[in-house]
Design a protein around this motif. Structure first.
Motif, short mmCIF file in Angstrom:
data_model
loop_
_atom_site.label_atom_id
_atom_site.label_comp_id
_atom_site.label_asym_id
_atom_site.label_seq_id
_atom_site.Cartn_x
_atom_site.Cartn_y
_atom_site.Cartn_z
N GLY A 77 0.83 -1.21 0.00
CA GLY A 77 0.00 0.00 0.00
C GLY A 77 0.86 1.25 0.00
N HIS A 140 -1.53 -5.11 -4.10
CA HIS A 140 -2.02 -4.69 -2.78
C HIS A 140 -3.43 -5.23 -2.54
N ARG A 143 -3.21 -8.83 -1.83
CA ARG A 143 -2.74 -9.04 -0.45
C ARG A 143 -3.91 -8.87 0.53
N ARG A 154 -13.49 -3.76 8.46
CA ARG A 154 -12.81 -3.08 7.36
C ARG A 154 -13.57 -3.16 6.05
N GLY A 161 -10.96 1.27 -1.22
CA GLY A 161 -9.85 0.74 -2.00
C GLY A 161 -10.26 0.46 -3.43
N HIS A 254 -8.98 6.49 3.10
CA HIS A 254 -8.45 5.12 3.19
C HIS A 254 -7.51 4.99 4.39
N ILE A 258 -7.98 3.09 8.11
CA ILE A 258 -7.08 2.05 8.61
C ILE A 258 -6.82 2.30 10.09
N THR A 265 -5.07 -5.70 9.89
CA THR A 265 -5.68 -6.94 10.32
C THR A 265 -4.60 -7.86 10.90
C1 HEM Z 1 -4.29 4.18 -4.93
C2 HEM Z 1 -4.52 3.03 -4.42
C3 HEM Z 1 -4.29 2.56 -2.98
C4 HEM Z 1 -3.42 3.06 -2.03
C5 HEM Z 1 -2.44 4.20 -2.18
C6 HEM Z 1 -3.60 2.24 -0.85
C7 HEM Z 1 -2.87 2.39 0.33
C8 HEM Z 1 -2.98 1.56 1.44
C9 HEM Z 1 -2.06 1.53 2.53
C10 HEM Z 1 -0.83 2.42 2.68
C11 HEM Z 1 -2.49 0.59 3.42
C12 HEM Z 1 -1.76 0.17 4.68
C13 HEM Z 1 -1.27 -1.25 4.64
C14 HEM Z 1 -0.54 -1.72 3.44
O1 HEM Z 1 0.46 -1.11 3.05
O2 HEM Z 1 -1.00 -2.73 2.86
C15 HEM Z 1 -3.74 0.02 2.89
C16 HEM Z 1 -4.52 -0.94 3.52
C17 HEM Z 1 -5.69 -1.50 2.98
N1 HEM Z 1 -6.13 -1.35 1.68
FE1 HEM Z 1 -5.37 -0.02 0.34
N2 HEM Z 1 -4.58 1.30 -1.08
C18 HEM Z 1 -5.01 1.45 -2.37
C19 HEM Z 1 -5.96 0.67 -3.00
C20 HEM Z 1 -6.66 -0.39 -2.41
C21 HEM Z 1 -7.49 -1.33 -3.11
C22 HEM Z 1 -7.66 -1.40 -4.64
C23 HEM Z 1 -8.05 -2.17 -2.17
C24 HEM Z 1 -9.03 -3.31 -2.38
C25 HEM Z 1 -10.06 -3.27 -3.11
C26 HEM Z 1 -7.57 -1.74 -0.88
C27 HEM Z 1 -7.95 -2.31 0.34
C28 HEM Z 1 -7.26 -2.13 1.51
C29 HEM Z 1 -7.60 -2.76 2.77
C30 HEM Z 1 -8.82 -3.69 3.03
C31 HEM Z 1 -6.62 -2.36 3.70
C32 HEM Z 1 -6.53 -2.79 5.16
C33 HEM Z 1 -5.59 -3.94 5.23
C34 HEM Z 1 -5.47 -4.52 6.61
O3 HEM Z 1 -6.14 -4.06 7.53
O4 HEM Z 1 -4.67 -5.47 6.74
N3 HEM Z 1 -6.73 -0.67 -1.05
N4 HEM Z 1 -4.00 0.64 1.67
#
Ligand code: HEM
Ligand code: FES
Lengths: 522, 165
Positions: A77, A140, A143, A154, A161, A254, A258, A265
């Motif tokens: 992410g 991502h 993952r 979440r 996302g 987003h 978190i 998680t």
């Molecule tokens: C521009 C696009 C995106 C950015 C910059 C971004 C950024 C982030 C970051 C920095 C995190 C923190 C943890 C990590 O690094 O994995 C995160 C968590 C998360 N993201 Fe994204 N994300 C993006 C797109 C998405 C997409 C496409 C999805 C799914 C459809 C998504 C779903 C999630 C979820 C569910 C978490 C929580 C994960 C957890 O609690 O373990 N994100 N995101």
């Protein structure tokens, strides 16, 4: 001079000496005032460092050790966000010279590439980190899916996302037109006609005259019937204003979610699996809080941490911040290396009379192009919509708890994913081989009605096969998660195989070739 | 001293709780009307990006058919997306914009090939192969006298419409 003599403190040095002293102290003072509450040197100031800063307070003050393991997130992410920041910076630089008008646009890109100091380098970085962002956002998402991170609480952040995913694809699609070369012109012509492709269905039903969503979509996208100056200015506006603003807003939500959803998680037994505490480095929080009841009234969650300190957490500054900075540096390094060795392509200026042959979209759309080569509507709109809706529903359909926070967690687990890889690959390869070798309905029965061609093509067939297999898994393991694992894995396989075929094995007239060296000269 | 509320048949007493408190009703009305106003405002302003006048270049052009044009051979004027045929005394024109996703098809000896996703069309525009959902449209031809014709790419006519020279 008698004023100085009147001073109560006679030992104070003269003003000129104080001036010099203050000047010498300036850098340190500046740093102190910048940090508002002092430098992050104790647990307390490390906390205020984070929550007292408008940018950093999107993080929580302390971070669970589980979140800091590489295998929890692989930093994907943050790497995606890093790409976005690199793109903002290089994009603004490109805007100094870029002029959004047909032909002129092409010349200005040529200038940037060949004349402007560091222009080619910046353009290359912009191009390659754009590509990296698409890859990273997909990884991502995978993952988040495979660790079942979309589950309560979440669910909504998964939807945010998805919106970010769509915006990311939109950014690369709109950016693709801007160089106004042959590649750009024909890819966007095809894209705009995909937006128009609901006509394939409305025409077959004979209702286009009254209900023409397809035509409307294309008209709004292009501002005209063809890709021209109107389309270019619209794509430019979307690319440099509307979509980046939307991404920044969504990213803020987003990240905030978190934090509010309790950080990353983690599995229920995370603490046990972390093993011995890392005492000594930066001791984990030890003193139990004196008051928790006032918080308990507003904090959601099943277990109130009454009488317990926030165990297994480390101060976000420096632990999380340094990890994030490392990912950021890695991302920059990768895009700079790519930019040094690979030049962004620039073909001849757009020529509306002669299409590129083959005319290929950016690589991440080539899987779709492979489907579109059977039915514009199903491949370009029908199946992508089904996939997006399916993804959006996942957190609301899978409300189980088994395996949360574990890679490939849930009933079936790793072995199920492995089997789904085999099924997914086998199905798509077999179907494509059949189509490439023997053709499809229209070659066999040229009079096949269009509605049949639309509904019954390799793309829809593959979707049905995958759905059927995942339903079977859902029944067999008596678990929605098992079905979701199977379906997601199958679609990933399908996406990869179709993309590879579209990229490497399709030549002029979209015919199949084992390698580009066999392409007929044209 | 207590006051007994006397329930009158059917009518609600002043003292009974209201079915929906008046304040709640007014509050909800306010929210929904604000939402509706915003929605209509948004839809209204979305009329702006929907162009009323389409700035496409003119699609009419004049051609002179070369005398050497063989019967059944396509004549494609440079920079235009139309193929003109002369068969005996009949002249007709077929659009060369693929009905699949808008690439320009190439005239071959047997008809037309699309470079983008492999659609093939017959000389009369009918689909032979590939994903194109319908045949290439025929377009309007006007005879100006001699070998001169006026073609309008923007106007399609029923397949089979020819001009007699
Ligand atoms: C521009 C696009 C995106 C950015 C910059 C971004 C950024 C982030 C970051 C920095 C995190 C923190 C943890 C990590 O690094 O994995 C995160 C968590 C998360 N993201 Fe994204 N994300 C993006 C797109 C998405 C997409 C496409 C999805 C799914 C459809 C998504 C779903 C999630 C979820 C569910 C978490 C929580 C994960 C957890 O609690 O373990 N994100 N995101
Ligand atoms: S545009 Fe002609 S086959 Fe796709």
């Amino acid at each position: 001079m008698n004023q100085a003599a009147e001073k109560p403190n006679a030992t104070e040095p003269p003003a000129s000496a104080r001036f010099i002293e203050n000047l010498k102290a300036f850098p340190n003072r500046l740093a102190d005032t910048m940090f508002r509450t002092g430098r992050p040197q104790s647990d307390r100031t490390r906390a205020t460092f984070v929550f007292g800063n408008v940018f950093l307070h999107l993080h929580s003050v302390r971070t669970h050790q589980w979140s800091l393991r590489w295998s929890t997130t692989w930093g994907l992410g943050i790497a995606t966000a890093s790409c976005f920041f690199i793109l903002l910076l290089t994009g603004v630089l490109l805007m100094f010279y870029y002029k959004p008008y047909p032909e002129v646009a092409y010349l200005s890109i040529k200038d940037i590439h060949f004349v402007v100091p560091t222009g080619r380098f910046m353009r290359n970085i912009h191009r390659w980190s754009g590509n990296m962002m698409v890859v990273l956002v997909l990884l991502h998402m995978a993952r988040a899916f495979y660790t079942a991170a979309y589950r309560a609480p979440r669910e909504f952040n998964w939807l945010i996302g998805m919106a970010l995913l769509v915006m990311t694809l939109g950014l690369s699609f709109t950016g693709y037109l801007l160089p106004w070369d042959q590649l750009a012109y024909w890819a966007i012509t095809i894209g705009a006609n995909i937006a128009q492709s609901p006509r394939e269905v409305t025409d077959a039903l004979g209702i286009t005259e009254w209900f023409d969503v397809g035509g409307l979509q294309k008209l709004i996208l292009l501002g005209s019937e063809d890709v021209g100056e109107e389309a270019l200015i619209r794509f430019y506006l979307l690319h440099v204003m509307i979509l980046p603003l939307a991404v920044v807003l969504l990213m803020a939500v987003h990240f905030w979610r978190i934090r509010k959803d309790g950080g990353m998680t983690r599995p229920a037994d995370a603490e046990k699996r972390l093993g011995s505490r890392v005492d000594g480095v930066y001791p984990v929080f030890t003193a139990a809080p004196e008051k928790t009841y006032s918080l308990a009234a507003i904090v959601k969650g099943r277990t109130a941490a009454v009488g317990e300190g926030p165990e297994w957490t480390l101060p976000s500054m420096p632990h999380l911040m340094f990890a994030e900075a490392a990912v950021f540096m890695l991302t920059i390094a990768l895009s700079v290396i790519l930019a040094l060795f690979l030049d962004a392509p620039l073909k001849e200026v757009a020529n509306p009379a002669v299409p590129e042959n083959p005319a290929k979209a950016p690589w991440y759309f080539l899987g779709l192009q492979e489907l579109v080569a059977h039915s514009a509507f199903m491949g370009g709109i029908g199946i992508p919509s089904i996939v997006l809706i399916g993804l959006a529903l996942i957190p609301y359909l899978d409300r189980e708890t088994e395996g949360t926070g574990n890679w490939f967690g849930g009933p079936g687990g790793g072995p199920l994913v492995f089997r789904s890889v085999i099924v997914g690959l086998a199905a798509v390869v077999a179907l494509e081989a059949l189509v490439i070798r023997f053709g499809w309905l229209r070659q066999w029965w040229p009079a096949t009605p269009q509605l049949v061609v639309t509904l019954l093509n390799p793309g829809t067939l593959l979707t049905v096969l995958y759905a059927w297999y995942s339903l079977w898994c859902l029944r067999r393991f008596d678990s929605t998660r098992a079905g979701a694992l199977a379906l997601f894995t199958c679609f990933v396989c399908g996406f990869i195989v179709l993309t590879v075929i579209g990229t490497y094995f399709r030549g002029p007239n979209w015919d199949f070739y084992w390698s580009p060296s066999q392409w007929p000269g044209h | 001293m207590t006051i007994e509320a006397k329930p009158t048949n059917g009518a609600r007493s002043r003292l009974d709780p209201e079915a929906m408190p008046r304040r709640d009703f007014l509050g909800l009305t306010a929210w929904w009307s604000a939402a509706a106003a915003l929605l209509f405002g948004f839809l209204g302003s979305m009329r702006l990006p929907k162009a009323a006048v389409l700035p496409s270049p003119s699609k009419k052009f004049k051609i002179t058919l070369p005398a050497s044009l063989a019967s059944g051979q396509a004549y494609v004027p440079a920079g235009r997306s139309a193929a003109i045929y002369k068969e005996g005394m009949q002249v007709y024109a077929v659009s060369t914009i693929c009905t699949h996703l808008g690439c320009i098809v190439k005239a071959t000896d047997s008809g037309f090939d699309c470079p983008c996703h492999g659609s093939k069309f017959a000389k009369d525009g009918a689909v032979l192969k590939g994903p194109a959902p319908k045949g290439l449209p025929w377009i309007e031809v006007k005879h100006l006298g001699g070998d001169n014709f006026l073609i309008d790419e923007g106007k399609s006519v029923a397949a089979g419409t020819t001009v007699t020279v």
